[in-house]
Design an enzyme around this catalytic site. Sequence first.
Site, PDB file in Angstrom:
ATOM      1  N   ALA A  53       4.139  -6.814  -8.015  1.00 28.33           N
ATOM      2  CA  ALA A  53       5.410  -7.545  -7.936  1.00 28.33           C
ATOM      3  C   ALA A  53       5.150  -8.975  -7.439  1.00 28.33           C
ATOM      4  CB  ALA A  53       6.386  -6.817  -7.015  1.00 28.33           C
TER       5      ALA A  53
ATOM      6  N   ASP B 254       1.840  -1.152 -13.293  1.00 20.60           N
ATOM      7  CA  ASP B 254       2.567  -1.830 -12.209  1.00 20.60           C
ATOM      8  C   ASP B 254       3.023  -3.223 -12.659  1.00 20.60           C
ATOM      9  OD1 ASP B 254       1.780   0.374 -10.816  1.00 20.60           O
ATOM     10  OD2 ASP B 254       1.106  -0.721  -9.044  1.00 20.60           O
TER      11      ASP B 254
ATOM     12  N   GLY C 288       0.811  -1.222   0.000  1.00 15.70           N
ATOM     13  CA  GLY C 288       0.000   0.000   0.000  1.00 15.70           C
ATOM     14  C   GLY C 288       0.840   1.266   0.000  1.00 15.70           C
TER      15      GLY C 288
HETATM   16  O1  PMV Z   1       0.063   4.859  -5.348  1.00 11.57           O
HETATM   17  P1  PMV Z   1      -0.094   4.164  -6.648  1.00 11.57           P
HETATM   18  O2  PMV Z   1       1.063   3.342  -7.138  1.00 11.57           O
HETATM   19  O3  PMV Z   1      -1.401   3.430  -6.764  1.00 11.57           O
HETATM   20  O4  PMV Z   1      -0.091   5.317  -7.740  1.00 11.57           O
HETATM   21  C1  PMV Z   1      -1.172   6.137  -7.931  1.00 11.57           C
HETATM   22  C2  PMV Z   1      -0.939   6.868  -9.185  1.00 11.57           C
HETATM   23  C3  PMV Z   1      -2.093   7.767  -9.538  1.00 11.57           C
HETATM   24  O5  PMV Z   1      -1.701   8.455 -10.713  1.00 11.57           O
HETATM   25  C4  PMV Z   1      -2.357   8.774  -8.447  1.00 11.57           C
HETATM   26  C5  PMV Z   1      -3.367   6.994  -9.779  1.00 11.57           C
HETATM   27  C6  PMV Z   1      -3.390   6.159 -11.041  1.00 11.57           C
HETATM   28  O6  PMV Z   1      -4.315   5.324 -11.176  1.00 11.57           O
HETATM   29  O7  PMV Z   1      -2.549   6.345 -11.934  1.00 11.57           O
END
Ligand code: PMV
Length: 313
Positions: A101, A138, A93
């Site tokens: 990953a 991701d 989180g």
């Molecule tokens: O915190 P993360 O890895 O879920 O990144 C969020 C990135 C945002 O641009 C804020 C949201 C998204 O869906 O791209």
Amino acid sequence: MAATAHACGKVILLGEHAVVYGVPALAVGIDRGARARASALDEGPSRLVIGGWNVSVRPDDSHDLARAFRALLDASSSTRPLTVDVEADLPPGGGLGCSAAIGVAIARVIEPHASAEAVQALAMAWERVFHGNPSGVDAAVAARGGCVLYRKGEALDTVRVRGPLQLCIGNSGLASSTKAMVDGLARLRERKHDLVERSFEAIRTLVSNARLAVEAGDRSTLGRLMDLNQMLLGGLFLSTPEIEHMCGLAREAGALGAKLTGAGGGGCTVALVPSRSTADAVLSAWRREGFDGFATNVAADVMAVPHESGAAP
Ligand code: PMV
């Protein structure tokens, strides 16, 4: 014999939030991530064990991790029952792509001969259980490492990284919800449409220059662009006093640039550093003020085709 596999974590270098509205984001794979180890069982059912989290589930359990494991197994061609042991060295989180990953590491250990695309597809079956409709950045970064330019709805654009990119990642200590931060910005955009759009356009320019800086190996410019991105994110109320403090400490300790990474409102800060000794200075400065962190490198892109003269395949 047990098989093992590894997958990278991810850091957004520039472009978070604006990416939701179609602006490209620059993301890198880091050499911290997740490892999976699979051992065949004589009889089923399979089992997923995540040591550090006290998780041990079977595919038919109701836990989200069990459902994700089942989705991944169902999408795979694996028929033998397995125990899959996972270890992750990323904060869950924390916006560092921990779940992707883990999904990629499991996919790789279950299907060791699968292509990166096939591994990503399996990891997406896992990711959908947690994120509904994940963008896929991701999982793509977890599977291949390196640096990518990601634009919503488009194929990933690989960015060639010249020279080493060393980063410090620090935890601001406050959890934040990506959904809540994205929703908050959507509300601000309704009220102050022009201001938010102007910030997004500025971020678009920063991201496109950052790509050029990464390709040219110009880390000083990349650092300055990260600082400017942070200023714009602060203007959109996505930063926090803790993140600003961490960015200031990092810059004072010699970082080339620092900003929040991911959703903001808490979560992690990323600092670009020129050397291991500066990384140590940044981490000590953070630690003195009570912020945990670690140094990491951008992981090599496993799909990159070497084209420098004399490079062996
Ligand atoms: O915190 P993360 O890895 O879920 O990144 C969020 C990135 C945002 O641009 C804020 C949201 C998204 O869906 O791209």
